[in-house]
Write an enzyme that holds these catalytic residues in place. Structure first.
Site, short mmCIF file in Angstrom:
data_model
loop_
_atom_site.label_atom_id
_atom_site.label_comp_id
_atom_site.label_asym_id
_atom_site.label_seq_id
_atom_site.Cartn_x
_atom_site.Cartn_y
_atom_site.Cartn_z
N SER A 253 0.79 -9.79 -0.69
CA SER A 253 0.49 -8.36 -0.61
C SER A 253 0.87 -7.69 0.71
CB SER A 253 -1.00 -8.13 -0.89
OG SER A 253 -1.78 -8.94 -0.04
N LYS B 73 0.79 -1.23 0.00
CA LYS B 73 0.00 0.00 0.00
C LYS B 73 0.83 1.29 0.00
CE LYS B 73 -4.50 -1.15 0.36
NZ LYS B 73 -5.58 -0.53 -0.45
#
Lengths: 331, 331
Positions: B314, B59
């Site tokens: 992720s 992110k």
């Protein structure tokens, strides 16, 4: 002058040759910046995460380099290695890649993860006592009875050159980042890793310092430096850093330390679990206690750096159960 | 033709510009070969470990790229972001680097690690309900009352371009390895990561396939593909993959999926803890359940690859307590 000053040291060319052998076989692990450690230490801190290496530790570098230089005949007789765990897994993996057999002699106290890791790779595990000497005796006995080939754990030029490839990567990456004066913290067990890494670092970036880190309960390098030659310490050191409990540094590795290691520091066992947890929580990396000892040196203020620092993380061969036991204090 | 086919898609140049912005700020995570997964899957498998990214998840790439393009005036008014956790940490970190304030609106169910991570970075955390809509409403309310600046979680070209830099790295590294036909497994939440990554992969290595992976309990992309447009699914999806529980893919992200994502597959919650444990034990990497869902797809045979595969991991924002609870079934 030290008694064996006529020993030929491993050269940077030996290490570069090992790097060429390992290209495409070993993982080239990254040099990662640790911002969380930087905030605590006040200088840039980098990690060299060798738990991401094949086999979960740096040991594959030396083992594969050594095995690749054996003759076909030496290899097919079967490899035999004494190991506290990580060298054994590395030899089992190298044997698998060359399609030959491996027998690993481990202490009866070896962590389950290291035994399981070796067996998963097709290695035969034989247990023998708890000391380096007991393992080596058993290995020599097997070599004699089965006509096998020894893969020494550390005191060998091809092993030292292989482990040195990790140091070469650090030095190359440090140069690319513009680092010149920096310090590398590296684990000291039998001395193969610290010998190879210090040789690479000092030859490629001569202004860098190399600091050996050993467990306070197994101070074989600091004792050897006091004596000017390897000495055997208490016969059965105990401690959490199971990969670093050799009772004596190697003869050849010691010569490299005398030439290239600037300083030796010791870390207490009680400082290891917080470092394992820090790497897990803040860097998402699983380190075994031996692997985290360099970070423990920073977290516990054993070393207060004034230049950028690289912490070598030598391995992560602790599986879920061992990690849970370590971090909940139930082991 | 889809209703918003006139949307301008993020280009590979946008992603390259984001990569230039992130150079020296974000970590360039390695593309690591997974030999243990390769043995199970029968094809070469690579991991892209974004848990090693700053902030512990991909992110940061999008958040920093977005914040870097704001005007000074927009930034000093303070950043506001709705987040299930990882976007919040990323925005808090970007705010810290730019010396401005960040307010993060998280669900009351956010994992403690993500709340602690945000606060450690100096972010102010405000809790609001459990759904994406509740968080966005609260964020807009704060923006109105405090004159703050929104950092959108996914449905924005600068966010998509930033997340795409991870895909650009995969494609560049795959090319360097000589890979041409390969498949990338990528997480689908709101769609920022999968939009950016698929755009990069298809533009740099057009013969590669991109496969979106979503939790079976939150099939917002497969429903949207059936409908030909984003649809809102059950209002409060539950599940272990807390980062992927959006109830609707973004409008802009959906357009990218229609252009670049070949297939969508779903993974059951029960397949996530074994994947988390596999990454921990065999790769020494801490993954959160969302981060491990691509590996779960291989381990549970949801996907049977015939070409080399890249599993994007992720993020790893689960700390010791959360990991212990997940792996011992006590949560």
């Amino acid at each position: 002058m030290s008694p064996s000053a006529n020993t030929t040291l491993v050269s940077i060319d030996d290490i570069r040759r090992a790097a060429a052998t390992l290209h495409g076989v070993a993982e080239r692990t990254p040099l990662m910046r640790s911002y969380p450690l930087e905030e605590l230490a006040g200088v840039p801190v980098y990690l060299k995460p060798e738990m991401l290496q094949r086999g979960g530790a740096f040991k594959f570098r030396g083992a594969y380099n050594f095995v690749s230089r054996l003759t076909h005949d030496e290899r097919i007789r079967g490899l035999v290695a004494p190991s506290s765990g990580n060298h054994g897994q590395a030899v089992a993996l190298a044997a698998k890649l060359f399609g030959v057999k491996a027998t690993i002699v481990m202490p009866t106290t070896a962590p389950r993860a290291k035994v399981a890791g070796t067996e998963r790779l097709g290695g035969r595990v034989i247990f023998a006592g708890t000391t380096t000497a007991e393992r080596m005796d058993k290995a020599m006995e097997i070599i004699e009875s089965e006509n096998g080939t020894l893969v020494p754990p550390y005191d060998d030029p091809l092993i030292i050159a292989g482990q040195g490839t990790g140091g070469l990567e650090i030095a190359e990456d440090a140069k690319a980042l513009g680092l010149d004066e920096y310090a590398v913290l590296v684990q000291v067990g039998g001395g193969g890793l610290s010998a190879g890494v210090s040789t690479a670092i000092k030859n490629v970036t001569p202004r860098a310092k190399v600091i050996g880190v050993e467990p306070a309960g197994s101070p074989k390098l600091s004792r050897a430096r006091e004596a000017g030659a390897p000495v055997t310490i208490a016969s059965n050191p105990k401690g959490l850093a199971d990969g670093l409990l050799a009772v004596r540094v190697g003869t050849l590795t010691f010569e490299h330390h005398q030439a290239y290691v600037d300083e030796v520091i010791a870390v207490e066992d009680s400082d290891l679990p917080p470092a394992v947890r820090f790497l897990l929580d803040r860097h998402k990396l699983v380190a075994e206690p031996s692997g985290a000892i360099t970070v423990a040196a920073l977290l516990a203020n054993v070393m207060r750096p004034t230049t950028p620092v690289v912490c070598l993380l030598s391995g992560g061969n602790i599986e879920w159960d061992g990690l849970a036991a370590l971090l909940t204090g139930k082991q």
